[in-house]
Motif scaffolding. Structure first.
Motif, PDB file in Angstrom:
ATOM      1  N   GLY A 239       0.793  -1.233   0.000  1.00 28.84           N
ATOM      2  CA  GLY A 239       0.000   0.000   0.000  1.00 28.84           C
ATOM      3  C   GLY A 239       0.818   1.271   0.000  1.00 28.84           C
ATOM      4  N   LEU A 240       1.797   1.379   0.889  1.00 30.74           N
ATOM      5  CA  LEU A 240       2.611   2.596   0.936  1.00 30.74           C
ATOM      6  C   LEU A 240       3.460   2.739  -0.321  1.00 30.74           C
ATOM      7  N   LEU A 241       3.941   1.639  -0.854  1.00 33.96           N
ATOM      8  CA  LEU A 241       4.725   1.667  -2.078  1.00 33.96           C
ATOM      9  C   LEU A 241       3.884   2.213  -3.232  1.00 33.96           C
ATOM     10  N   LEU A 242       2.667   1.730  -3.354  1.00 37.96           N
ATOM     11  CA  LEU A 242       1.751   2.208  -4.386  1.00 37.96           C
ATOM     12  C   LEU A 242       1.410   3.678  -4.154  1.00 37.96           C
ATOM     13  N   MET A 243       1.077   4.018  -2.918  1.00 40.87           N
ATOM     14  CA  MET A 243       0.725   5.395  -2.599  1.00 40.87           C
ATOM     15  C   MET A 243       1.872   6.342  -2.941  1.00 40.87           C
ATOM     16  N   ALA A 244       3.106   5.963  -2.610  1.00 37.13           N
ATOM     17  CA  ALA A 244       4.259   6.813  -2.872  1.00 37.13           C
ATOM     18  C   ALA A 244       4.425   7.116  -4.360  1.00 37.13           C
ATOM     19  N   GLU A 245       4.015   6.200  -5.209  1.00 40.04           N
ATOM     20  CA  GLU A 245       4.100   6.406  -6.653  1.00 40.04           C
ATOM     21  C   GLU A 245       3.021   7.355  -7.168  1.00 40.04           C
ATOM     22  N   LEU A 246       1.922   7.486  -6.435  1.00 43.72           N
ATOM     23  CA  LEU A 246       0.788   8.273  -6.913  1.00 43.72           C
ATOM     24  C   LEU A 246       0.739   9.697  -6.382  1.00 43.72           C
ATOM     25  N   VAL A 247       1.457   9.985  -5.311  1.00 44.04           N
ATOM     26  CA  VAL A 247       1.372  11.310  -4.692  1.00 44.04           C
ATOM     27  C   VAL A 247       2.591  12.153  -5.050  1.00 44.04           C
ATOM     28  N   HIS A 248       2.450  13.439  -4.869  1.00 47.39           N
ATOM     29  CA  HIS A 248       3.538  14.375  -5.129  1.00 47.39           C
ATOM     30  C   HIS A 248       4.627  14.227  -4.071  1.00 47.39           C
ATOM     31  N   ASP A 249       4.194  14.036  -2.808  1.00 48.75           N
ATOM     32  CA  ASP A 249       5.110  13.991  -1.681  1.00 48.75           C
ATOM     33  C   ASP A 249       4.364  13.371  -0.508  1.00 48.75           C
ATOM     34  N   TRP A 250       5.087  12.728   0.398  1.00 48.84           N
ATOM     35  CA  TRP A 250       4.440  12.206   1.604  1.00 48.84           C
ATOM     36  C   TRP A 250       5.493  12.012   2.683  1.00 48.84           C
ATOM     37  N   GLY A 251       5.012  11.851   3.899  1.00 42.94           N
ATOM     38  CA  GLY A 251       5.933  11.629   4.996  1.00 42.94           C
ATOM     39  C   GLY A 251       5.196  11.417   6.306  1.00 42.94           C
ATOM     40  N   VAL A 252       5.962  11.381   7.390  1.00 41.74           N
ATOM     41  CA  VAL A 252       5.399  11.175   8.721  1.00 41.74           C
ATOM     42  C   VAL A 252       6.086  12.146   9.661  1.00 41.74           C
ATOM     43  N   ARG A 253       5.289  12.808  10.502  1.00 46.42           N
ATOM     44  CA  ARG A 253       5.825  13.707  11.528  1.00 46.42           C
ATOM     45  C   ARG A 253       5.539  13.105  12.895  1.00 46.42           C
ATOM     46  N   PRO A 254       6.556  12.628  13.595  1.00 46.42           N
ATOM     47  CA  PRO A 254       6.334  12.208  14.985  1.00 46.42           C
ATOM     48  C   PRO A 254       5.983  13.446  15.809  1.00 46.42           C
ATOM     49  N   LEU A 255       5.103  13.290  16.767  1.00 39.26           N
ATOM     50  CA  LEU A 255       4.681  14.407  17.606  1.00 39.26           C
ATOM     51  C   LEU A 255       5.311  14.299  18.987  1.00 39.26           C
ATOM     52  N   ASN A 256       5.652  15.418  19.579  1.00 43.61           N
ATOM     53  CA  ASN A 256       6.205  15.426  20.934  1.00 43.61           C
ATOM     54  C   ASN A 256       5.191  14.923  21.946  1.00 43.61           C
ATOM     55  N   GLU A 257       3.935  15.310  21.768  1.00 36.87           N
ATOM     56  CA  GLU A 257       2.901  14.952  22.740  1.00 36.87           C
ATOM     57  C   GLU A 257       2.621  13.452  22.727  1.00 36.87           C
ATOM     58  N   GLU A 258       2.158  12.992  21.582  1.00 36.69           N
ATOM     59  CA  GLU A 258       1.757  11.593  21.486  1.00 36.69           C
ATOM     60  C   GLU A 258       1.437  11.280  20.033  1.00 36.69           C
ATOM     61  N   GLY A 259       1.927  10.196  19.529  1.00 35.06           N
ATOM     62  CA  GLY A 259       1.549   9.740  18.207  1.00 35.06           C
ATOM     63  C   GLY A 259       2.331  10.380  17.081  1.00 35.06           C
ATOM     64  N   LYS A 260       1.697  10.377  15.912  1.00 36.95           N
ATOM     65  CA  LYS A 260       2.332  10.867  14.698  1.00 36.95           C
ATOM     66  C   LYS A 260       1.263  11.312  13.713  1.00 36.95           C
ATOM     67  N   ILE A 261       1.696  12.072  12.719  1.00 38.52           N
ATOM     68  CA  ILE A 261       0.824  12.451  11.602  1.00 38.52           C
ATOM     69  C   ILE A 261       1.468  11.947  10.324  1.00 38.52           C
ATOM     70  N   ALA A 262       0.755  11.074   9.633  1.00 34.26           N
ATOM     71  CA  ALA A 262       1.161  10.667   8.286  1.00 34.26           C
ATOM     72  C   ALA A 262       0.442  11.605   7.323  1.00 34.26           C
ATOM     73  N   TRP A 263       1.163  12.116   6.351  1.00 36.78           N
ATOM     74  CA  TRP A 263       0.566  13.084   5.430  1.00 36.78           C
ATOM     75  C   TRP A 263       0.983  12.779   3.999  1.00 36.78           C
ATOM     76  N   ALA A 264       0.165  13.240   3.087  1.00 36.67           N
ATOM     77  CA  ALA A 264       0.477  13.097   1.666  1.00 36.67           C
ATOM     78  C   ALA A 264      -0.067  14.313   0.933  1.00 36.67           C
ATOM     79  N   ARG A 265       0.678  14.757  -0.048  1.00 35.33           N
ATOM     80  CA  ARG A 265       0.252  15.859  -0.915  1.00 35.33           C
ATOM     81  C   ARG A 265      -0.010  15.265  -2.286  1.00 35.33           C
ATOM     82  N   CYS A 266      -1.227  15.471  -2.777  1.00 37.15           N
ATOM     83  CA  CYS A 266      -1.579  14.916  -4.078  1.00 37.15           C
ATOM     84  C   CYS A 266      -2.262  15.968  -4.939  1.00 37.15           C
ATOM     85  N   VAL A 267      -2.173  15.773  -6.236  1.00 34.36           N
ATOM     86  CA  VAL A 267      -2.794  16.680  -7.204  1.00 34.36           C
ATOM     87  C   VAL A 267      -4.296  16.633  -7.031  1.00 34.36           C
ATOM     88  N   ARG A 268      -4.900  17.792  -7.158  1.00 32.58           N
ATOM     89  CA  ARG A 268      -6.359  17.826  -7.063  1.00 32.58           C
ATOM     90  C   ARG A 268      -6.978  17.930  -8.427  1.00 32.58           C
TER      91      ARG A 268
END
Length: 132
Positions: free
Chosen positions: A103-132
């Protein structure tokens, strides 16, 4: 005085980690794309499905929060999925015998950019930028 760029306010969808979460996230994304005037939500639905599914399957506790934003600077959409888990997603190498894990391999091919931001408080944010 310096200018400060603030993250745009966007309605968020809060989900329980369950097998219903990806479907609810797709509906939310379709509605947000419509509100933002995006004509095609195919890639966005795939992305939100992958990120929410990973959160529910690999974290499995707490809440999952989804936001969809318009990045007016370069005409892209930003999809964010927050979960309470500390483990970061990993793109696996190609394995022709594997039954899952592409899934992530496929997603990485389809989006402009993506990544993950670990948070200091708790957890993380996975994000992706895609063409609209």
């Amino acid at each position: 005085m310096s200018a400060v760029l603030l993250a745009p306010e966007a309605p968020a969808l809060v989900l329980e980690p369950s097998d219903q979460a990806p479907s609810l996230a797709r509906r939310y994304l379709t509605e947000r794309f419509r509100e933002l005037g995006h004509p095609d939500d195919f890639v966005g639905r795939l992305v939100v499905t992958e990120l929410v599914t990973n959160a529910y399957k690999h974290v499995g506790f707490g809440h999952i929060v989804v936001r969809v934003l318009a990045d007016e600077r370069d005409d892209l959409s930003v999809i964010e999925v927050w979960d309470e888990g500390a483990a970061l997603p990993v793109v696996r190498g190609e394995d022709h015998d594997a039954l899952n894990g592409r899934g992530l391999l496929l997603m990485a091919e389809l989006v402009h950019d993506w990544g993950v931001r670990p948070l200091n408080e708790e957890g993380k944010i996975a994000w992706a930028r895609c063409v609209r």
